[in-house]
Design an enzyme around this catalytic site. Structure first.
Site, PDB file in Angstrom:
ATOM      1  CG  LEU A  46      52.451-103.780  66.956  1.00 56.70           C
ATOM      2  CD1 LEU A  46      54.084-104.384  67.244  1.00 56.70           C
ATOM      3  CD2 LEU A  46      52.095-103.167  65.728  1.00 56.70           C
ATOM      4  CB  SER A  47      53.772-104.475  72.044  1.00 56.95           C
ATOM      5  OG  SER A  47      54.761-105.661  73.356  1.00 56.95           O
ATOM      6  N   PRO A  48      52.824-108.172  72.488  1.00 54.15           N
ATOM      7  CG  PRO A  48      53.021-110.500  71.621  1.00 54.15           C
ATOM      8  CD  PRO A  48      53.238-108.589  71.597  1.00 54.15           C
ATOM      9  CB  ALA A  78      53.698-100.931  70.338  1.00 53.89           C
TER      10      ALA A  78
END
Length: 223
Positions: free
Chosen positions: A11-13, A9
């Protein structure tokens, strides 16, 4: 040759760390998006693939790897010919990279998650000074790592930089980095932002996560 497939995703670091690494070595991935807020990582199918239900998760042939740091080192080892400096062969240099990767997972990302996860998933309204300060203490450590060098492990970019920058830039609005107190951290962020693949891979996802956190916090507090 079949491309490695990555469940991710933006938005996932940790997902972005893997995408940054792939770009750094010129590797094309098969990208399989996962919507965390809809719980797609908790489906029976995904749990069978990864009982830890985390992303990124990578499938490369008959190999499945479920940790971003492990994925990054694997990709450089297997596909990064000509880019060995990202994960050096020298044992001492590699130990330094590994130590910074553990710093990301054990401190940077763990503290960001401690701040973000209750708000994003559990309806929390807690964005306290204590939680923010807990994240900011990591900047003191980063400043120490960068005292006499451009990057976390010397004067060349490694996967440690790519992993840590994905985390730091996902929380630096909520937990600001004082440019006077942490000038080396600011210089490090500026140097990484100049990488040709950095903006396209990291910036949009980091901004997406920060905006989502602020929106969810406001929503939770309005109830």
């Amino acid at each position: 040759m079949t491309k490695p497939a990555v469940y991710y995703a933006t938005l996932s670091p940790p997902s972005r760390a893997v995408l940054l690494t792939a770009k750094a070595i010129g590797l094309e991935l098969e990208l399989r998006p996962i919507n965390l807020l809809k719980g797609e990582h908790l489906t029976p199918e995904f749990l069978k693939l990864n009982p830890q239900h985390t992303i990124p998760t990578m499938i490369d042939g008959d190999v499945t790897i479920i940790d971003s740091h492990a994925i990054c080192s694997y990709l450089v080892e297997k596909y990064g010919k000509g880019h060995e400096s990202l994960y050096p062969k020298d044992l001492v240099q590699r130990a330094s990279v590994d130590a910074r990767l553990h710093f990301d997972s054990g401190h940077l990302f763990a503290r960001l998650r401690f701040l973000y996860e209750p708000v994003l998933y559990n309806g929390s309204t807690d964005c306290s000074i204590d939680k923010i300060a807990y994240v900011q203490k990591c900047y003191e450590i980063l400043e120490g790592f960068l005292k006499d060098q451009t990057y976390l492990c010397g004067n060349e970019v490694t996967i440690a930089d790519l992993c840590c920058v994905a985390t730091v830039t996902s929380g630096n609005d909520v937990a600001p980095i004082d440019e006077f107190k942490f000038p080396k951290v600011h210089a490090w962020l500026k140097a990484l932002a100049e990488l040709p693949y950095y903006k396209d891979v990291n910036v949009e996802g980091a901004e997406e996560l920060k905006a989502l956190f602020k929106a969810k916090l406001a929503e939770n507090r309005s109830k």
